[in-house]
Scaffold this motif. Structure first.
Motif, PDB file in Angstrom:
ATOM      1  N   VAL A 169      -0.073 -19.151  14.248  1.00 25.24           N
ATOM      2  CA  VAL A 169       0.206 -17.884  14.168  1.00 25.24           C
ATOM      3  C   VAL A 169       0.992 -17.625  13.007  1.00 25.24           C
ATOM      4  CG1 VAL A 169       1.432 -15.677  15.055  1.00 25.24           C
ATOM      5  CG2 VAL A 169       0.594 -17.372  16.652  1.00 25.24           C
ATOM      6  N   PHE A 170       0.230 -17.022  12.033  1.00 28.48           N
ATOM      7  CA  PHE A 170       1.041 -16.570  10.640  1.00 28.48           C
ATOM      8  C   PHE A 170       1.334 -15.078  10.586  1.00 28.48           C
ATOM      9  CE2 PHE A 170      -1.547 -20.222   9.417  1.00 28.48           C
ATOM     10  CZ  PHE A 170      -0.907 -21.144   8.564  1.00 28.48           C
ATOM     11  N   VAL A 171       2.696 -15.112  10.209  1.00 24.95           N
ATOM     12  CA  VAL A 171       3.165 -13.695  10.169  1.00 24.95           C
ATOM     13  C   VAL A 171       3.480 -13.230   8.813  1.00 24.95           C
ATOM     14  CG1 VAL A 171       5.387 -14.490  10.810  1.00 24.95           C
ATOM     15  CG2 VAL A 171       4.757 -12.167  11.014  1.00 24.95           C
ATOM     16  N   ILE A 172       3.188 -12.144   8.147  1.00 24.19           N
ATOM     17  CA  ILE A 172       3.302 -11.591   6.957  1.00 24.19           C
ATOM     18  C   ILE A 172       4.462 -10.541   7.201  1.00 24.19           C
ATOM     19  CG2 ILE A 172       2.518 -10.159   5.162  1.00 24.19           C
ATOM     20  CD1 ILE A 172      -0.312 -11.364   5.641  1.00 24.19           C
ATOM     21  N   ARG A 173       5.515 -10.247   6.524  1.00 21.25           N
ATOM     22  CA  ARG A 173       6.422  -9.373   6.475  1.00 21.25           C
ATOM     23  C   ARG A 173       6.599  -8.527   5.358  1.00 21.25           C
ATOM     24  NH1 ARG A 173       9.123 -10.473  11.510  1.00 21.25           N
ATOM     25  NH2 ARG A 173       8.789 -12.617  12.105  1.00 21.25           N
ATOM     26  N   LEU A 174       6.660  -7.273   5.602  1.00 17.41           N
ATOM     27  CA  LEU A 174       6.962  -6.368   4.199  1.00 17.41           C
ATOM     28  C   LEU A 174       8.062  -5.530   4.632  1.00 17.41           C
ATOM     29  CD1 LEU A 174       3.506  -5.527   3.306  1.00 17.41           C
ATOM     30  CD2 LEU A 174       4.833  -6.468   1.796  1.00 17.41           C
ATOM     31  N   PRO A 175       8.872  -5.485   3.452  1.00 13.97           N
ATOM     32  CA  PRO A 175       9.986  -4.281   3.624  1.00 13.97           C
ATOM     33  C   PRO A 175       9.471  -2.915   3.803  1.00 13.97           C
ATOM     34  CG  PRO A 175       9.827  -4.978   1.386  1.00 13.97           C
ATOM     35  CD  PRO A 175       8.961  -5.887   2.089  1.00 13.97           C
ATOM     36  N   ASN A 176       9.989  -2.120   4.484  1.00 19.03           N
ATOM     37  CA  ASN A 176       9.301  -0.944   4.779  1.00 19.03           C
ATOM     38  C   ASN A 176      10.012  -0.015   4.139  1.00 19.03           C
ATOM     39  OD1 ASN A 176       8.377   1.274   6.407  1.00 19.03           O
ATOM     40  ND2 ASN A 176       9.341   1.053   8.126  1.00 19.03           N
ATOM     41  N   ARG A 177       9.546   0.096   2.818  1.00 20.63           N
ATOM     42  CA  ARG A 177       9.786   1.287   1.874  1.00 20.63           C
ATOM     43  C   ARG A 177       8.723   2.219   1.870  1.00 20.63           C
ATOM     44  NH1 ARG A 177      11.886  -3.109  -1.734  1.00 20.63           N
ATOM     45  NH2 ARG A 177       9.809  -2.682  -2.784  1.00 20.63           N
ATOM     46  N   ALA A 178       8.707   3.244   2.534  1.00 18.47           N
ATOM     47  CA  ALA A 178       7.814   4.266   2.694  1.00 18.47           C
ATOM     48  C   ALA A 178       7.762   4.872   1.364  1.00 18.47           C
ATOM     49  CB  ALA A 178       7.847   4.979   3.742  1.00 18.47           C
ATOM     50  N   GLN A 231      -3.293  -7.617  -4.138  1.00 21.70           N
ATOM     51  CA  GLN A 231      -2.634  -8.813  -3.744  1.00 21.70           C
ATOM     52  C   GLN A 231      -2.353  -9.103  -2.309  1.00 21.70           C
ATOM     53  OE1 GLN A 231       0.841  -9.994  -6.260  1.00 21.70           O
ATOM     54  NE2 GLN A 231      -0.699  -9.970  -8.120  1.00 21.70           N
ATOM     55  N   LEU A 232      -2.089  -8.001  -1.701  1.00 16.97           N
ATOM     56  CA  LEU A 232      -1.872  -8.093  -0.130  1.00 16.97           C
ATOM     57  C   LEU A 232      -3.164  -8.324   0.400  1.00 16.97           C
ATOM     58  CD1 LEU A 232       0.219  -4.983   1.261  1.00 16.97           C
ATOM     59  CD2 LEU A 232       0.590  -7.574   1.568  1.00 16.97           C
ATOM     60  N   GLN A 233      -4.243  -7.910  -0.077  1.00 18.37           N
ATOM     61  CA  GLN A 233      -5.521  -8.084   0.319  1.00 18.37           C
ATOM     62  C   GLN A 233      -5.970  -9.383   0.366  1.00 18.37           C
ATOM     63  OE1 GLN A 233      -8.650  -5.305  -0.810  1.00 18.37           O
ATOM     64  NE2 GLN A 233      -9.250  -5.340   1.218  1.00 18.37           N
ATOM     65  N   GLN A 234      -5.405  -9.981  -0.956  1.00 15.12           N
ATOM     66  CA  GLN A 234      -5.858 -11.353  -1.075  1.00 15.12           C
ATOM     67  C   GLN A 234      -5.354 -12.394   0.001  1.00 15.12           C
ATOM     68  OE1 GLN A 234      -4.824 -12.759  -5.096  1.00 15.12           O
ATOM     69  NE2 GLN A 234      -5.422 -14.950  -4.595  1.00 15.12           N
ATOM     70  N   VAL A 235      -3.988 -11.941   0.236  1.00 19.37           N
ATOM     71  CA  VAL A 235      -3.321 -12.930   1.351  1.00 19.37           C
ATOM     72  C   VAL A 235      -3.934 -12.528   2.586  1.00 19.37           C
ATOM     73  CG1 VAL A 235      -1.050 -13.008   2.825  1.00 19.37           C
ATOM     74  CG2 VAL A 235      -0.979 -12.471   0.007  1.00 19.37           C
ATOM     75  N   ALA A 236      -4.198 -11.402   3.104  1.00 21.12           N
ATOM     76  CA  ALA A 236      -4.797 -11.268   4.381  1.00 21.12           C
ATOM     77  C   ALA A 236      -6.164 -11.930   4.432  1.00 21.12           C
ATOM     78  CB  ALA A 236      -5.118  -9.408   4.488  1.00 21.12           C
ATOM     79  N   LEU A 237      -7.059 -11.949   3.277  1.00 18.80           N
ATOM     80  CA  LEU A 237      -8.228 -12.461   3.401  1.00 18.80           C
ATOM     81  C   LEU A 237      -8.109 -13.815   3.601  1.00 18.80           C
ATOM     82  CD1 LEU A 237     -11.294 -11.877   3.076  1.00 18.80           C
ATOM     83  CD2 LEU A 237     -10.977 -12.412   0.638  1.00 18.80           C
ATOM     84  N   ASN A 238      -7.118 -14.521   2.988  1.00 18.85           N
ATOM     85  CA  ASN A 238      -7.057 -15.906   3.053  1.00 18.85           C
ATOM     86  C   ASN A 238      -6.516 -16.258   4.441  1.00 18.85           C
ATOM     87  OD1 ASN A 238      -6.065 -18.541   2.256  1.00 18.85           O
ATOM     88  ND2 ASN A 238      -5.651 -17.779   0.246  1.00 18.85           N
ATOM     89  N   LEU A 239      -5.676 -15.473   5.137  1.00 18.98           N
ATOM     90  CA  LEU A 239      -5.222 -15.869   6.393  1.00 18.98           C
ATOM     91  C   LEU A 239      -6.341 -15.631   7.531  1.00 18.98           C
ATOM     92  CD1 LEU A 239      -1.598 -14.516   6.652  1.00 18.98           C
ATOM     93  CD2 LEU A 239      -2.343 -16.845   6.242  1.00 18.98           C
ATOM     94  N   ILE A 240      -6.926 -14.660   7.381  1.00 18.58           N
ATOM     95  CA  ILE A 240      -7.994 -14.299   8.382  1.00 18.58           C
ATOM     96  C   ILE A 240      -9.132 -15.553   7.959  1.00 18.58           C
ATOM     97  CG2 ILE A 240      -9.839 -12.931   8.886  1.00 18.58           C
ATOM     98  CD1 ILE A 240      -8.189 -10.495   8.289  1.00 18.58           C
ATOM     99  N   ASN A 241      -9.340 -15.923   6.806  1.00 21.45           N
ATOM    100  CA  ASN A 241     -10.375 -16.952   6.669  1.00 21.45           C
ATOM    101  C   ASN A 241      -9.915 -18.229   7.253  1.00 21.45           C
ATOM    102  OD1 ASN A 241     -12.815 -16.525   5.425  1.00 21.45           O
ATOM    103  ND2 ASN A 241     -11.938 -16.012   3.409  1.00 21.45           N
ATOM    104  N   ASN A 242      -8.839 -18.533   7.098  1.00 17.94           N
ATOM    105  CA  ASN A 242      -8.109 -19.905   7.759  1.00 17.94           C
ATOM    106  C   ASN A 242      -8.266 -19.650   9.260  1.00 17.94           C
ATOM    107  OD1 ASN A 242      -7.696 -20.872   5.346  1.00 17.94           O
ATOM    108  ND2 ASN A 242      -5.228 -20.587   5.516  1.00 17.94           N
TER     109      ASN A 242
END
Lengths: 552, 137
Positions: free
Chosen positions: A539-548, A444-455
């Motif tokens: 500039v679109f920014v994705i934030r993710l909680p840093n839970r290693a 799902q992360l990849q779907q978001v990234a692909l979307n943003l990069i395409n845009n």
């Protein structure tokens, strides 16, 4: 009914038109009628006053002439008056002062014409049976109706009787019809106005402009005329509206009639009234147009909403289908995996048991060993298939795994690298090498990234650039996708995450990409925001909680 | 390998459980098969293996329920779950109940053995259960 909103549209239109047009037209029409009423009343009052004035003037005219004749009759003797030369002198003196007598005559008590001056040959006539003679003898003073008499010309006379010690005689004068008619005609106004006098029998005493010659019957029922001055609206023979003022003349036998077509007199006032009607009509048209346009817009909006809902429903149905398909795939894969595992272990066990020595002892040992290896290879093949199926199924549900975001960005970029090269867009990846792994749903992360990069590639366009950066910010991972495009206008910034909102040409974008991406990031406990300043690229920014993930 | 690890392989597919146990034996581990949840619990009682390789989808007493009982009765035993399906909820549940790892069938024997050894090491450390990540494949 092919239009679901046809009914609603009709109802809205009708209600809006009623609400807008009823008061407006009520006001306009009542103004119109008031205008009409007030104008007509003004005209009637004017006519009443004119009738009164003219009637007085006519009465004065007749009274003056009667008085003059009386003075003459009283101040002279019969013998004096019977002298035609003297009578002729008298007539010319009188007419020099424009008293407008046509002739003068002296008639004795027997009705014989004793003397006559005037244009007609009446000297020998006897008037014993003439109605005016009898009336004059009876009343002393008499103004006749118009009659033909011996001269066979319509005229009227004023006759004055004089008594002088046993002998009595009558002084008679004919009034110049032209003068009298002119006097009456001063009561008429404009091109269509009419003024005339009728006698008790309804015969015209002066010509009417419309109604005919003297002695004709006027279109007037005298019995319907009440005493005193009256003003009435009526419709004449030609079908036009006419206002008629009637004033009785004082000597009692005549009625002054003034007809007036209100159209002509009220012209300027009616113009104002018509302008008002015109403005009313225009305003009504304007309102109708406005209502129709507004209803149309409203219905369009509704239809657009319906279309959006339908598209969203279709999208959801599609997702649901994918999920059920995924479940089925998972079920199939599971059913196959179990026997596959057994095959793998059984073949493996055989391989384990038959080590090289034992195989060497067997005649066809080499073949058996190879076949066992081949079985393992085939199991591996099948395993690849079932695991792919499971992976597909898992993509349908959030599936947390430890994810290397940098690697994910690189892989995503590799999908669109050809597009970028083709469009001559320079793509920079500035990825923090110290970025920790995160627990997230990789697909799902990849779907978001692909979307943003395409845009971003779309926005940058030919010869532009796109930059993707990753880094740690506080207790979050942040990935920024920047482009050299025109950026997002401030007024659209709030709406770009709405479903079906797109700035692309119709058919180019569904308007779902950013809204789905936004929803995915929320589901993953992160966020997706627009960070650009107006005038710069987006500039679109994705934030993710840093839970290693914990290291095992 | 200095210490011999005792492994119990549990699966309702007898051929699979037996063959797997046999192969582990040949690779120098002690291994025994069990053909159901209840049987597995009984054998753990008598034989006290360090690691149990447990199939999730079994009739009567399934893997997750078996795991629950095992962890309650013998907290020291490490459990590796095997499944033919890649159900995230089952994996989560299993890991929450303290399984060491969650693998999808068919698993290459080398991978399974590596996993068993890791589980053994952690069992020795007496670490916190249930925080291992799910393996992607």
């Amino acid at each position: 009914m092919n239009h679901p909103y046809a009914n609603l549209s009709r109802r809205m239109t009708v209600v809006a038109l009623l609400v807008a047009l009823l008061p407006l037209n009520g006001l306009g029409l009542s103004l119109y009628y008031y205008f009409n009423y007030a104008n007509t009343e003004t005209l009637k009052e004017e006519l009443r006053i004119r009738a009164l004035n003219r009637a007085s003037a006519i009465e004065l005219f007749l009274a003056e002439r009667t008085a003059l004749l009386e003075v003459l009759a009283h101040s002279a003797r019969l013998t004096q008056l019977s002298n035609e030369a003297a009578l002729s002198r008298l007539l010319s003196i009188m007419n020099r002062r424009s008293w407008s007598f046509v002739d003068l005559g002296i008639i004795d008590a027997n009705g014989d014409h004793r003397a006559y001056v005037g244009p007609y040959l009446l000297k020998q006539q006897n008037y014993r049976d003439a109605p005016w003679f009898q009336q004059a003898m009876l009343k002393g003073v008499y103004i006749s109706d118009v009659f033909l008499g011996y001269r066979q010309v319509p005229h009227f006379v004023i006759a004055v009787k004089h008594d002088n010690g046993g002998e009595s005689w009558v002084l008679r004068a004919t009034i110049d019809s032209d003068v009298f008619n002119r006097l009456v005609r001063t009561a008429q106004v404009g091109q269509t106005g009419d003024a005339y006098i009728v006698d008790k029998q309804g015969r015209l005493q002066t010509p009417s402009r419309l109604g005919g010659k003297v002695m004709d019957k006027a279109d007037l029922d005298l019995r319907a005329v009440p005493p005193g001055i009256t003003v009435k609206e009526r419709v004449n023979a030609a079908g036009d509206k006419v206002i008629r003022a009637c004033a009785p003349l004082e000597h009692g036998n005549w009625l002054l009639v003034i007809d007036q077509n209100p159209k002509e007199i009220l012209g300027p006032l009616n113009l104002a009234r018509n302008v008002e009607l015109g403005v009313l009509g225009l305003a009504s048209l304007f309102i109708i147009a406005a209502v129709l346009i507004m209803v149309r817009l409203f219905i369009r909006r509704l239809e657009a909403n319906d279309a959006e809902r339908a598209a969203l429903d279709a999208q959801l149905a599609h997702s649901a289908r994918l999920v059920s398909l995924g479940r089925m795939a998972a079920g199939v894969a599971h059913e196959i995996n179990n026997p596959l595992a057994a095959i793998s272990e059984l073949a493996g066990e055989a391989q384990d048991i038959l080590d090289a020595e034992q195989l060497a002892k067997l005649e066809e040992g080499e073949v058996v060993g190879e076949n066992l290896g081949r079985i393992q290879n085939q199991v591996e093949r099948a395993r690849n298939v079932t695991h792919r199926m499971l992976k597909f199924a898992r993509r349908m549900e959030p599936h947390l795994e430890s994810t290397d975001v940098n690697e994910l960005i690189r892989e995503t970029y590799s999908f669109v690298e050809k597009d970028a090269l083709f469009n001559n867009v320079r793509v920079e990846l500035m990825l923090d090498p110290a970025l920790p792994l995160v627990q997230s749903d990789r697909a799902q992360l990849q779907q978001v990234a692909l979307n943003l990069i395409n845009n971003a590639l779309d926005a940058a366009g030919q010869g532009g650039w796109v930059r993707v950066t990753s880094g740690v910010e506080g207790n979050e991972l942040a990935v920024r996708v920047c482009d050299s495009g025109p950026g997002v206008p401030r007024d659209l910034a709030e709406r770009i995450f709405d479903p079906f909102f797109t700035t692309k040409a119709p058919g180019q974008g569904t308007g779902l990409g950013l809204s789905i991406s936004h929803a995915i990031m929320q589901r993953l406990g992160g966020s997706l925001e627009l960070e650009s300043k107006p005038g710069m690229g987006a500039v679109f920014v994705i934030r993710l909680p840093n839970r290693a993930p914990e290291a095992p | 390998m200095h210490r011999t690890i005792k492994v119990l392989t549990v699966d309702d597919d007898r051929e699979f459980a037996a063959a797997l146990a046999e192969r582990l034996e040949l690779r120098g581990l002690w291994a025994r098969p069990a053909y159901g949840g209840w049987e597995a619990l009984r054998i753990v009682e008598d034989w006290s293996p360090e690691v149990v390789v447990l199939d999730v989808d079994m009739p009567l007493l399934d893997g997750i329920a078996t795991l629950g009982h095992l962890k309650r009765l013998h907290p020291g035993v490490e459990v590796i779950l095997l499944t033919g399906r890649a159900s995230v909820s089952a994996a989560m549940e299993g890991l929450a109940l303290g399984a060491f790892e969650f693998l999808i069938k068919p698993t290459p024997i080398e991978e399974l053995i590596r996993c068993i050894e890791e589980a053994c090491r952690r069992g020795g450390e007496d670490g916190e259960p249930g925080s291992a990540p799910v393996q992607g494949e």
